[in-house]
Design a protein around this motif. Sequence first.
Motif, PDB file in Angstrom:
ATOM      1  N   ASP A  16      39.942  27.714  38.859  1.00  8.97           N
ATOM      2  CA  ASP A  16      39.054  28.694  38.223  1.00  8.97           C
ATOM      3  C   ASP A  16      39.714  29.385  37.043  1.00  8.97           C
ATOM      4  OD1 ASP A  16      40.594  30.033  40.255  1.00  8.97           O
ATOM      5  OD2 ASP A  16      39.310  31.764  40.012  1.00  8.97           O
ATOM      6  N   ASP A  17      41.068  29.412  37.025  1.00 13.59           N
ATOM      7  CA  ASP A  17      41.735  29.859  35.798  1.00 13.59           C
ATOM      8  C   ASP A  17      41.419  28.883  34.666  1.00 13.59           C
ATOM      9  OD1 ASP A  17      43.426  30.510  38.286  1.00 13.59           O
ATOM     10  OD2 ASP A  17      44.230  31.913  36.812  1.00 13.59           O
ATOM     11  N   HIS A  84      42.284  24.529  45.816  1.00 14.69           N
ATOM     12  CA  HIS A  84      42.358  24.099  44.420  1.00 14.69           C
ATOM     13  C   HIS A  84      42.770  22.629  44.291  1.00 14.69           C
ATOM     14  CE1 HIS A  84      41.753  28.215  43.060  1.00 14.69           C
ATOM     15  NE2 HIS A  84      42.718  28.601  43.864  1.00 14.69           N
ATOM     16  N   ASN A 161      39.599  37.620  50.685  1.00 12.66           N
ATOM     17  CA  ASN A 161      39.495  36.154  50.828  1.00 12.66           C
ATOM     18  C   ASN A 161      40.768  35.604  51.481  1.00 12.66           C
ATOM     19  OD1 ASN A 161      41.142  36.494  48.594  1.00 12.66           O
ATOM     20  ND2 ASN A 161      39.888  35.285  47.179  1.00 12.66           N
ATOM     21  N   ASN A 169      45.076  37.482  44.548  1.00 16.21           N
ATOM     22  CA  ASN A 169      45.979  37.922  43.483  1.00 16.21           C
ATOM     23  C   ASN A 169      46.746  39.187  43.877  1.00 16.21           C
ATOM     24  OD1 ASN A 169      45.354  35.834  41.749  1.00 16.21           O
ATOM     25  ND2 ASN A 169      43.741  36.989  40.693  1.00 16.21           N
ATOM     26  N   PHE A 195      32.918  38.487  41.536  1.00 13.43           N
ATOM     27  CA  PHE A 195      33.580  37.172  41.448  1.00 13.43           C
ATOM     28  C   PHE A 195      32.757  36.104  42.166  1.00 13.43           C
ATOM     29  CE2 PHE A 195      37.585  34.756  40.978  1.00 13.43           C
ATOM     30  CZ  PHE A 195      37.515  33.823  41.978  1.00 13.43           C
ATOM     31  N   ASP A 239      37.457  33.065  37.945  1.00 11.85           N
ATOM     32  CA  ASP A 239      38.149  33.856  36.912  1.00 11.85           C
ATOM     33  C   ASP A 239      37.387  33.912  35.600  1.00 11.85           C
ATOM     34  OD1 ASP A 239      41.414  32.705  37.963  1.00 11.85           O
ATOM     35  OD2 ASP A 239      40.419  34.613  38.363  1.00 11.85           O
TER      36      ASP A 239
HETATM   37  O1  RIB Z   1      41.118  35.585  44.702  1.00 15.01           O
HETATM   38  C1  RIB Z   1      40.759  34.806  43.587  1.00 15.01           C
HETATM   39  C2  RIB Z   1      41.879  34.775  42.584  1.00 15.01           C
HETATM   40  O2  RIB Z   1      43.068  34.217  43.171  1.00 15.01           O
HETATM   41  C3  RIB Z   1      41.557  33.866  41.398  1.00 15.01           C
HETATM   42  O3  RIB Z   1      42.209  34.373  40.266  1.00 15.01           O
HETATM   43  C4  RIB Z   1      42.159  32.557  41.796  1.00 15.01           C
HETATM   44  O4  RIB Z   1      42.464  31.743  40.670  1.00 15.01           O
HETATM   45  C5  RIB Z   1      43.423  33.010  42.477  1.00 15.01           C
HETATM   46  O5  RIB Z   1      44.383  33.275  41.471  1.00 15.01           O
END
Ligand code: RIB
Length: 319
Positions: A16-17, A84, A161, A169, A195, A239
């Motif tokens: 997602d980055d 991921h 999460n 993060n 998000f 993100d």
């Molecule tokens: O919790 C989601 C975040 O944690 C997103 O930035 C994902 O890429 C991970 O870094």
Amino acid sequence: MTNALPVLLDVDTGGDDALALLLATASPALDVRGITCVAGNCALEQVVSNTLTLLDAIGAPPVPVAAGMDRPILEPGLPAPPLHGRDGMGDLGLPAPRRSEAGVHAVEFLRRTLADSAGPMTLICLAPLTNIAMLLRLYPRIEDKIERLYVMGGTFAAPGNTTPAAEFNVRYDPEAAAIVLHSGLPVTLYPLDPFVQVRFTVEEARKLTQAKGAGARIAGGIALHYCRFFGMEFSLIGDAGTVATVIDPAGAASERRPVHVALSSGATRGATVFDRRILTDGFAREGEWTDVDVVSKVDATRYRKLMAAALGATEALDD
Ligand code: RIB
Ligand code: CA
């Protein structure tokens, strides 16, 4: 002379980055002056490789990419989340990168870039905040050159999460998050609440994989990876939603609230506790609190369209 906002992105690429980088590099509203990498979704080396791979795959301009901290300030770091994929970016099998990293540590790159900048710059932080915390601790006066931090992290009213209480993060490096959020710098926090709102359906993801643009096809591939991993008919732009709030703030509703980062070990470590009480006069708040602008919700349709337009693939959307 463009009106594009000069920004620096801090990432742990991460599928997602990658979506966020696709949006940021495609948007005429942003001038990406540098990308710094930090351990999080995967090991630092993999984060750097994924970031370089993505930029090569879309033929991005030679934006500097710098490797930063390879572990949190205090703890050894959490295991890479499996969602991921093996390579951390949806296992798309993209060619190995030809471009290379900047050859300067991310914290030094951030210091130098901010110090040399004519005016204060905007930082978009999409990863554990280890690089940013180290920057602020090593060079406190650099705060004068930071306009605002947009931080993907924490929860406002949503569950966590990575643990029931904490978002990845912040939980990955809670001390870094506390240093950054309690720095007193202007912070817009993009928590899990918005998000999880902005999504592509699996059908839209399939259409993206057939689009003309390389970025759209990569975004579709990443989205399909998440759909398959979770066995769901949709996936999140993640993100990229944070980047969307910088590009199009009118699509986000935010409020100014006191927040506390829970550092004690155990079930709540890494939680972002917000004081959402209506009546607070005369009632105490224990521990360290700071006010941030927290995004409570976004116009998901508006941001889906923003993302698809940036990818040159508005026809992929069902609405
Ligand atoms: O919790 C989601 C975040 O944690 C997103 O930035 C994902 O890429 C991970 O870094
Ligand atoms: Ca991230």
